[in-house]
Motif scaffolding. Structure first.
Motif, PDB file in Angstrom:
ATOM      1  N   ASP A   1       0.846  -1.197   0.000  1.00 10.47           N
ATOM      2  CA  ASP A   1       0.000   0.000   0.000  1.00 10.47           C
ATOM      3  C   ASP A   1       0.884   1.251   0.000  1.00 10.47           C
ATOM      4  O   ASP A   1       1.632   1.479   0.956  1.00 10.47           O
ATOM      5  CB  ASP A   1      -0.893  -0.013   1.241  1.00 10.47           C
ATOM      6  N   PRO A   2       0.818   2.103  -1.045  1.00  9.19           N
ATOM      7  CA  PRO A   2       1.673   3.289  -1.097  1.00  9.19           C
ATOM      8  C   PRO A   2       1.370   4.296   0.002  1.00  9.19           C
ATOM      9  O   PRO A   2       2.271   5.021   0.447  1.00  9.19           O
ATOM     10  CB  PRO A   2       1.392   3.872  -2.493  1.00  9.19           C
ATOM     11  N   ASN A   3       0.130   4.356   0.465  1.00  9.38           N
ATOM     12  CA  ASN A   3      -0.206   5.270   1.562  1.00  9.38           C
ATOM     13  C   ASN A   3       0.436   4.801   2.857  1.00  9.38           C
ATOM     14  O   ASN A   3       0.965   5.608   3.628  1.00  9.38           O
ATOM     15  CB  ASN A   3      -1.730   5.359   1.721  1.00  9.38           C
ATOM     16  N   GLN A   4       0.386   3.483   3.098  1.00  7.91           N
ATOM     17  CA  GLN A   4       1.042   2.938   4.283  1.00  7.91           C
ATOM     18  C   GLN A   4       2.550   3.142   4.182  1.00  7.91           C
ATOM     19  O   GLN A   4       3.216   3.457   5.180  1.00  7.91           O
ATOM     20  CB  GLN A   4       0.720   1.453   4.419  1.00  7.91           C
ATOM     21  N   ALA A   5       3.096   2.985   2.961  1.00 10.58           N
ATOM     22  CA  ALA A   5       4.530   3.184   2.771  1.00 10.58           C
ATOM     23  C   ALA A   5       4.924   4.613   3.098  1.00 10.58           C
ATOM     24  O   ALA A   5       5.964   4.858   3.725  1.00 10.58           O
ATOM     25  CB  ALA A   5       4.910   2.846   1.332  1.00 10.58           C
ATOM     26  N   LEU A   6       4.101   5.576   2.678  1.00 10.42           N
ATOM     27  CA  LEU A   6       4.398   6.974   2.956  1.00 10.42           C
ATOM     28  C   LEU A   6       4.330   7.248   4.455  1.00 10.42           C
ATOM     29  O   LEU A   6       5.169   7.977   5.015  1.00 10.42           O
ATOM     30  CB  LEU A   6       3.426   7.878   2.202  1.00 10.42           C
ATOM     31  N   THR A   7       3.351   6.660   5.125  1.00  9.03           N
ATOM     32  CA  THR A   7       3.246   6.814   6.582  1.00  9.03           C
ATOM     33  C   THR A   7       4.486   6.257   7.266  1.00  9.03           C
ATOM     34  O   THR A   7       5.051   6.889   8.176  1.00  9.03           O
ATOM     35  CB  THR A   7       1.993   6.086   7.103  1.00  9.03           C
ATOM     36  N   ARG A   8       4.929   5.109   6.831  1.00 10.85           N
ATOM     37  CA  ARG A   8       6.108   4.495   7.447  1.00 10.85           C
ATOM     38  C   ARG A   8       7.379   5.263   7.106  1.00 10.85           C
ATOM     39  O   ARG A   8       8.346   5.250   7.873  1.00 10.85           O
ATOM     40  CB  ARG A   8       6.193   3.029   7.023  1.00 10.85           C
ATOM     41  N   TYR A   9       7.378   5.946   5.958  1.00 11.69           N
ATOM     42  CA  TYR A   9       8.498   6.832   5.637  1.00 11.69           C
ATOM     43  C   TYR A   9       8.571   7.965   6.654  1.00 11.69           C
ATOM     44  O   TYR A   9       9.648   8.254   7.208  1.00 11.69           O
ATOM     45  CB  TYR A   9       8.336   7.393   4.217  1.00 11.69           C
ATOM     46  N   PHE A  10       7.453   8.608   6.907  1.00  9.05           N
ATOM     47  CA  PHE A  10       7.443   9.726   7.863  1.00  9.05           C
ATOM     48  C   PHE A  10       7.669   9.255   9.294  1.00  9.05           C
ATOM     49  O   PHE A  10       8.107  10.041  10.144  1.00  9.05           O
ATOM     50  CB  PHE A  10       6.145  10.511   7.742  1.00  9.05           C
ATOM     51  N   ASP A  11       7.400   7.972   9.560  1.00  8.33           N
ATOM     52  CA  ASP A  11       7.696   7.413  10.876  1.00  8.33           C
ATOM     53  C   ASP A  11       9.163   6.998  11.000  1.00  8.33           C
ATOM     54  O   ASP A  11       9.590   6.536  12.070  1.00  8.33           O
ATOM     55  CB  ASP A  11       6.812   6.183  11.142  1.00  8.33           C
ATOM     56  N   GLY A  12       9.910   7.154   9.901  1.00  6.73           N
ATOM     57  CA  GLY A  12      11.342   6.841   9.940  1.00  6.73           C
ATOM     58  C   GLY A  12      11.680   5.383   9.722  1.00  6.73           C
ATOM     59  O   GLY A  12      12.828   4.979   9.918  1.00  6.73           O
ATOM     60  N   GLU A  13      10.712   4.570   9.271  1.00  7.41           N
ATOM     61  CA  GLU A  13      10.982   3.149   9.059  1.00  7.41           C
ATOM     62  C   GLU A  13      11.692   2.886   7.739  1.00  7.41           C
ATOM     63  O   GLU A  13      12.424   1.898   7.619  1.00  7.41           O
ATOM     64  CB  GLU A  13       9.676   2.359   9.104  1.00  7.41           C
ATOM     65  N   VAL A  14      11.445   3.724   6.744  1.00  7.86           N
ATOM     66  CA  VAL A  14      12.127   3.587   5.462  1.00  7.86           C
ATOM     67  C   VAL A  14      12.747   4.931   5.083  1.00  7.86           C
ATOM     68  O   VAL A  14      12.220   5.992   5.433  1.00  7.86           O
ATOM     69  CB  VAL A  14      11.184   3.104   4.333  1.00  7.86           C
TER      70      VAL A  14
END
Length: 538
Positions: free
Chosen positions: A252-265
């Motif tokens: 899910d690209p939205n989940q990916a973006l959220t995890r980006y802002f959470d510092g996971e990726v």
């Protein structure tokens, strides 16, 4: 020299001590972060990371970290030395002699030799391996490749040989000026015969794999993630700063973006459709859009199993004209993509896009012509099965295209999505009417796109066939000015409506501003974690 566990630990301690004393980039002088890891988002899992079997972007990103070919793709898209330091070409342009570095090592410490390249290329054309990329060696016109793939000669008889440990000779059947670019692709990578014979298909699993790249695979969880750690045997290990690279599979690209802002990726692409303009405005140093040598298209099943209606070029052309590409690029995606009417990407090196009639019309004119052609074809009562691999973006595009077909032509469309590996099998078996497809250049030349439309290309999943296209592509390999041929091929593809080109990619992505060294000018998106580094945050 045999590397002992004690020696490895000592080297690691020395390396750590050196880092603590002088934690700056040796070239730029920038202060380096203590954490030198890089994590990126993957849309799908790979089907294989065997260099001679890999066939998609996800696998190739990993293979570039774990293995190294004769040449690498430089940050600006040119080529630079990998295992090979240089090459010489015979006067007739048919024989390439590569001089290999003598300090290249496999991850178990054994030297990388010319014979390892010979073995890798020979196994790529071996019918027993049944590689979906054997055609790539044939495309490069390696002597005997066609016959070996067909089982007419033994793979050991093709035109590759080790003159000595550091001298590799490759003989071609036709002179290809872009051949050195082709060897940057994984099908030409070396392989360890003893490791493969010992472990079989499991040779690429953690604990078994022996690579010659800057990293060694340490973890792989199907459908979830993979990780690799810096190899201390890599010839340029002293200059590699990133010590761990990880890919996380996030559909899910939205989940990916959220995890980006959470510092996971640290890097995520593609971005959710339509969000790039806002992200660029709010995060100008993190949101990027650059050309990407990929073309997004729909393939028709023109094989015997395909619908009879799709064998009518008027039907195919009407379906193509009815697709309003600007709606997809400007209203849905909004990431710098451009409407496509040619198959070869507009930013391909030395390629001039031909002026095609479809591109010159207004959309209203296209719609009118589509309806005229549809009526001429007898206004068929048609329900199409459109397949795509699981992705919100692919679903959005398929949904809007199906609405366009319904409103303009009265066509009903069933949408079928599959996870990546299954999708490849369904598409490869021609179990579809129309398939969402994309092709990314294996090397920066128009033939990397257009050869896909030849009748014998294994990745021509729609089974489009035109003898004139086959003839032209064959002639282009020795032509002084292949552009004239490429123009004619694109004109034929347009006239036949071989496929529906939809858009030319750009790469819209988020990248942590602490990560430096990204190859923004490499339109093939060939990045290497060994070239990256993290700077210390303020």
């Amino acid at each position: 020299m045999i590397r002992t566990a004690t020696g490895t630990l000592a080297a690691l301690l020395l390396s750590t001590a050196a880092f603590a004393q002088d934690a700056t980039n040796p070239e730029t002088g920038e202060p380096l972060a203590e954490d030198q890891s890089f994590t990126y988002r993957m849309l799908d899992d790979w089907k294989s990371i065997d260099p001679q079997l890999v066939e998609e972007t996800a696998g190739n990103h990993a293979v570039r970290q774990l293995f190294e070919g004769l040449y690498n793709s430089a940050p600006d898209g040119t080529i630079e030395p990998g295992v090979a330091l240089s090459h010489e070409v015979s006067d007739d342009g048919l024989t390439y002699t590569f001089t290999l570095r003598d300090d290249a090592r496999w991850s178990d410490g054994e030297p990388v030799t010319a014979q390892d390249f010979v073995y890798g290329i020979q196994r790529a054309v071996d019918p027993e391996l049944a590689s979906n990329y054997s055609w790539y060696i044939e495309l490069a016109t390696v002597e005997g490749a066609t016959e070996a793939i067909a089982g007419e000669i033994d793979p050991s008889e093709i035109g590759v040989r080790a003159i000595d440990d550091t001298t590799l000779e490759i003989t071609l059947e036709e002179a290809l000026p872009y051949f050195p670019q082709m060897v940057t692709y994984s099908t030409f990578f070396p392989a360890r015969q003893d490791v493969i014979e010992e472990h079989g298909a499991d040779w690429v699993r953690p604990g078994n794999i022996v690579g010659n790249g800057a990293y060694v695979l340490t973890d792989y969880r199907v459908g979830e993630r993979w990780s690799a750690e810096k190899s201390d045997t890599y010839w340029n290990a002293d200059d590699v700063i990133i010590d761990e690279v990880t890919g996380l599979i996030i559909n899910d690209p939205n989940q990916a973006l959220t995890r980006y802002f959470d510092g996971e990726v640290d890097m995520t692409e593609p971005l959710p459709a339509g969000q790039f303009p806002e992200l660029k405005e709010e995060y100008p140093d993190q949101a990027h859009s650059i050309p990407r040598l990929c073309s997004y298209y729909y393939a028709f099943n023109q094989s015997e199993s395909g619908p009879e209606a799709l064998k009518d070029p008027n039907v195919r052309r009407a379906l193509s004209l009815a697709v309003d590409r600007s709606v997809i690029t400007d209203q849905i995606l909004q990431g710098g993509q451009t409407p496509a009417y040619t198959f070869a990407h507009q930013d391909t090196a030395n390629f001039e896009m031909p002026v095609l009639p479809d591109a010159q019309m207004t959309q209203a004119e296209r719609d009118a012509e589509a309806q005229r052609l549809w009526e001429e074809a007898g206004s068929p009562d048609l329900t199409l099965d459109l397949i795509y691999n699981t992705s919100d973006q692919h679903e959005q595009i398929a949904t809007i295209v199906s609405q366009m077909w319904k409103q303009k032509l009265g066509v009903d469309t069933d949408l079928s999505n599959y996870e990546w590996s299954t999708y490849l099998d369904v598409r490869g078996g021609q179990n579809f009417d129309i398939s969402r497809s994309a092709w990314c250049a294996d090397y920066n030349e128009a033939s990397s796109f257009l050869d896909l439309m030849t009748s014998n290309n294994e990745n021509n999943d729609g089974k489009y066939a035109n003898p004139r296209v086959d003839e032209l592509i064959d002639a282009s390999r020795t032509a002084e000015n292949p552009q004239e041929i490429y123009t004619e091929v694109e004109e034929i593809l347009n006239e036949d409506t071989a496929i529906i080109p939809i858009y030319h990619y750009s790469l819209a992505f988020m990248l942590d501003e602490d990560v430096k060294g990204w190859p923004f000018e490499n339109a093939e998106n060939n990045w290497y974690a060994r070239d990256l580094y993290r700077v210390a945050g303020e």
